[in-house]
Write a protein that holds these residues in place. Structure first.
Motif, mmCIF file in Angstrom:
data_model
loop_
_atom_site.group_PDB
_atom_site.id
_atom_site.type_symbol
_atom_site.label_atom_id
_atom_site.label_comp_id
_atom_site.label_asym_id
_atom_site.label_seq_id
_atom_site.Cartn_x
_atom_site.Cartn_y
_atom_site.Cartn_z
ATOM 1 N N LEU A 1 -1.077 1.793 8.250
ATOM 2 C CA LEU A 1 -0.865 2.362 7.274
ATOM 3 C C LEU A 1 -2.018 3.030 6.813
ATOM 4 O O LEU A 1 -2.990 2.435 6.278
ATOM 5 N N PHE B 1 -0.266 6.749 -0.501
ATOM 6 C CA PHE B 1 1.212 6.430 -0.708
ATOM 7 C C PHE B 1 1.421 6.723 -2.274
ATOM 8 O O PHE B 1 1.882 5.808 -3.072
ATOM 9 N N ARG C 1 2.626 1.714 -0.750
ATOM 10 C CA ARG C 1 2.367 1.085 0.231
ATOM 11 C C ARG C 1 2.633 -0.257 0.629
ATOM 12 O O ARG C 1 3.353 -0.761 1.679
ATOM 13 N N ALA D 1 5.056 -1.443 3.641
ATOM 14 C CA ALA D 1 4.914 -2.654 4.516
ATOM 15 C C ALA D 1 5.717 -3.745 4.366
ATOM 16 O O ALA D 1 5.942 -4.396 5.364
ATOM 17 N N ILE E 1 1.825 -5.124 11.549
ATOM 18 C CA ILE E 1 0.872 -4.116 10.839
ATOM 19 C C ILE E 1 -0.466 -4.733 11.181
ATOM 20 O O ILE E 1 -0.895 -5.850 10.913
ATOM 21 N N VAL F 1 1.566 5.433 9.876
ATOM 22 C CA VAL F 1 2.383 5.835 8.775
ATOM 23 C C VAL F 1 1.467 6.325 7.925
ATOM 24 O O VAL F 1 0.469 5.911 7.387
ATOM 25 N N THR G 1 0.726 9.184 4.629
ATOM 26 C CA THR G 1 1.311 9.954 3.506
ATOM 27 C C THR G 1 1.179 11.487 3.312
ATOM 28 O O THR G 1 2.273 12.175 2.732
ATOM 29 N N PRO H 1 5.977 8.379 5.737
ATOM 30 C CA PRO H 1 6.854 7.058 5.312
ATOM 31 C C PRO H 1 8.244 7.436 5.454
ATOM 32 O O PRO H 1 9.148 6.255 5.832
#
Length: 313
Positions: free
Chosen positions: A190, A194, A201, A205, A215, A246, A248, A295
């Motif tokens: 990630l 976000f 986030r 997650a 992750i 992922v 943003t 996302p």
């Protein structure tokens, strides 16, 4: 194959009972709600309700249903709880109650909806509560299962998730024996802040983990996983690992390919550019085995309960 329940989607208007009429019905039918023996579990809490975006009236109906279910308890302990409601999703939840329009379509996809869907629990309309109260027995959830979401490209995602993870009955034992879960073959990093109005986030997650994803904490670890997985070549290969970043702001990431951004720390604490990343992790032109998505990819995968093509995000 999954049966087409489209004939049930036009029936919701049948259950549009006014508050006054419902109050009269439940007053007349004051006996406890009949339960199904296969719902009783060893811990005494077999039915756990969660609601999402429902009215106060629906909340009241659920409280009444819980009261009647607990009155009907046939367990050995008189104080055993047969049903309860919680305010946040957890692994004990068996039913998410939502409100749908007259065509049986759910207009929203809330966090509770996404958590429930990716976990494979029952997602039913509030009409299930109404009919269970009116008839004095818990109704078949399949007749009220919400399988049409305005944001989904395909229908029956909740049903496919439920059958994939739990099988025909919510027995709280996975039928897949560790092989089920939407994101089971996905490894994720990630990246980004976000920001609002998107989900934070922590929510992304949470959804990924509930779907079985792993992750990892750095890009280097993701690169190692991707490079060591000879089968991680295609989104369509359900048995191969899929490595995903992922991010943003995908446009920002792709526009800055030549800039040494601190996204991918290597073992000597230097950085790696996106162009280097693609050069390192691509096995053939335009087919990187590490994919960068927004996302929205996570949300759409869950809403449709199938992995979406990463090149669309």
């Amino acid at each position: 194959s999954i049966a087409d329940n489209s004939s049930n989607t036009k029936k919701s208007s049948k259950y549009n009972i006014s508050s006054k009429d419902l109050s009269k019905l439940v007053t007349e039918k004051s006996s406890p709600i009949a339960n199904h023996s296969d719902r009783i579990t060893s811990n005494g809490v077999p039915i756990v309700f969660l609601t999402s975006a429902v009215s106060f009236e629906v909340d009241s109906h659920i409280e009444l249903l819980i009261q009647r279910l607990n009155e009907s308890s046939t367990t050995k302990s008189a104080s055993a709880t047969v049903a309860k409601v919680v305010t946040r999703f957890d692994t004990s939840v068996t039913h998410l109650i939502v409100s749908v329009d007259n065509d049986g379509v759910l207009k929203q996809r809330t966090m509770k909806y996404m958590q429930s869907l990716v976990s494979g629990v029952w997602i039913v309309s509030s009409n299930w509560v109404v009919e269970s109260l009116r008839l004095g027995v818990l109704q078949n959830e399949e007749l009220f299962e919400v399988n049409h979401n305005a944001k989904a490209r395909v229908d029956f995602a909740p049903k496919r998730a439920r059958l994939d993870i739990w099988g025909p009955h919510l027995t709280k034992q996975r039928v897949g024996k560790g092989s089920s879960g939407l994101f089971l073959q996905v490894r994720v990093v990630l990246y980004g802040q976000f920001p609002t109005p998107g989900p934070p986030r922590s929510d992304i997650a949470d959804l990924l983990r509930r779907g079985g994803a792993t992750i990892v904490d750095s890009m280097q670890n993701l690169i190692d996983v991707a490079m060591n997985s000879s089968s991680a070549l295609s989104d369509n290969n359900s048995r191969g690992l899929i490595s995903v970043v992922v991010c943003t702001d995908v446009k920002f990431c792709l526009d800055c390919k030549q800039e040494a951004l601190p996204l991918c720390p290597t073992k000597d604490d230097s950085t790696i550019t996106y162009s280097q990343l693609f050069d390192t992790c691509s096995t053939q032109p335009n087919d990187p085995i590490i994919r960068i998505v927004s996302p929205l990819w996570v949300l759409d995968c869950i809403t449709n309960y199938e992995l979406q093509p990463t090149n669309s995000y």
